[in-house]
Write an enzyme that holds these catalytic residues in place. Structure first.
Site, PDB file in Angstrom:
ATOM      1  CE1 TYR A   1      -3.155   3.063   0.922  1.00  0.00           C
ATOM      2  CE2 TYR A   1      -1.785   3.318   2.883  1.00  0.00           C
ATOM      3  CZ  TYR A   1      -2.760   3.786   2.021  1.00  0.00           C
ATOM      4  OH  TYR A   1      -3.337   5.011   2.263  1.00  0.00           O
ATOM      5  CB  ALA A   2       3.640   2.332   2.196  1.00  0.00           C
TER       6      ALA A   2
END
Length: 338
Positions: free
Chosen positions: A151-152
């Site tokens: 996600y990051a």
């Protein structure tokens, strides 16, 4: 102004649309209504927005390039981009969703803006891009090269993709790094929603890292105020700048692009946050103490010096106020009154 808001039926997009409409703008809201969490919550937000005649709702996923081109048409004065596959935990279960929504979807939006650049594009990123950074507070000029989750990584990729388009096609872009946003109409997968529902139903709450964590909790009303104030703060191209930017400015040396933290600049211990939930609900939480989750970090802490320099604004809502507002909304929503 004519403003496009992607993810308009999501938690943050919904609140931003309400603010833009209150400020007199015409808003086109785009949302895919994906079932990552209960779509009924998204539909309810959308229903509220559609009461305003200056809001138009478009059910569309950014992966649909043809549909996006038809909606985008000759362009918008401004774009707020929130549509994404959210959630740190879910990226461990379904990583493909993050590639499709966060990478392909953002690429499609950048391509649409390439054909007709807005005056300003403000695009959501996350404090998660700071990853394994040990230096605190987190400054926009710090390197963010070690994301801990996919996600990051996709959000950091969005920042870099947007920078290249800003440089190549003169699209003014501000990337917004959010720090643990909470408040009314929040997402059911987030800690506050889970805590309140579990406590009101007599279930224990999961407390990770045995409570030894701090988060820079940011109330959604403060976030929206900051984003509204950033709308006229358009990053200028290198040849059009009035003097040198301050050393803490993240303004690109080659493009009309910058990144801005939006946080409270007040890390709160997880156990103190739970105490605020207990005070707001009048209930005592039964705590299931667990080890740290994979990909999590013990501390997030935003420097908001750049936000204050650009807008004169610093988020100020206390956790006690913000949690109380959420609890009141959750009760009203459960009773059908919100």
């Amino acid at each position: 102004m004519r403003v496009l808001v992607t993810g308009s039926a999501g938690f943050i997009g919904f609140h931003m649309c309400l603010r833009l409409l209150a400020d007199g703008h015409e808003v086109a809201g785009l949302d895919g209504f994906t079932p990552y969490y209960d779509p009924q919550l998204k539909r309810r937000r959308d229903e509220i927005l559609r009461r305003n005649p200056r809001f138009s709702s478009h059910r569309l996923q950014l992966e649909d390039m043809d549909g996006l081109k038809r909606l985008y048409g000759a362009g918008f004065d401004a774009v707020y981009h929130f549509a994404a596959q959210a959630g740190v935990r879910y990226s461990l279960e379904n990583p493909r969703a993050y590639l499709d929504a966060n990478l392909a979807g953002t690429f499609n939006l950048l391509e649409a803006m390439r054909a007709a650049p807005p005056r300003h594009a403000l695009m959501a990123s996350t404090s998660s891009v700071y990853g394994a950074n040990a230096k605190i507070p987190f400054h926009e000029t710090d390197r963010a090269d070690h994301p801990l989750t996919l996600y990051a990584a996709t959000k950091k990729a969005n920042e870099e993709m947007a920078h290249s388009y800003a440089h190549l096609f003169a699209i003014p872009v501000t990337m917004l790094r959010f720090f643990t946003v909470y408040g009314p109409w929040g997402r059911p997968d987030m800690a506050l929603f889970k805590f309140v529902d579990a406590m009101t139903q007599g279930r224990p709450i999961d407390v990770y890292n045995h409570g030894n964590m701090k988060r820079d909790f940011t109330y959604v009303g403060d976030l929206v105020e900051a984003m509204a104030r950033l709308l006229p703060c358009v990053p200028a191209a290198p040849g059009a700048r009035d003097g040198a930017p301050p050393p803490f400015d993240s303004l690109s040396p080659v493009a009309p692009w910058r990144v801005v933290n939006i946080g409270a600049e007040r890390p709160i211990g997880l156990l103190d946050f739970i105490a605020a939930v207990e005070a707001a609900t009048g209930l005592k939480a039964e705590r299931n103490m667990l080890d740290m989750q994979q990909g999590d970090v013990p501390l997030t802490y935003a420097s908001t010096k750049l936000l204050q320099e650009l807008t004169g604004y610093r988020p100020a809502t206390s956790v006690e106020e913000g949690v109380k507002a959420f609890v009141e909304w959750r009760r009203a929503y459960a009773e059908g009154a919100a």
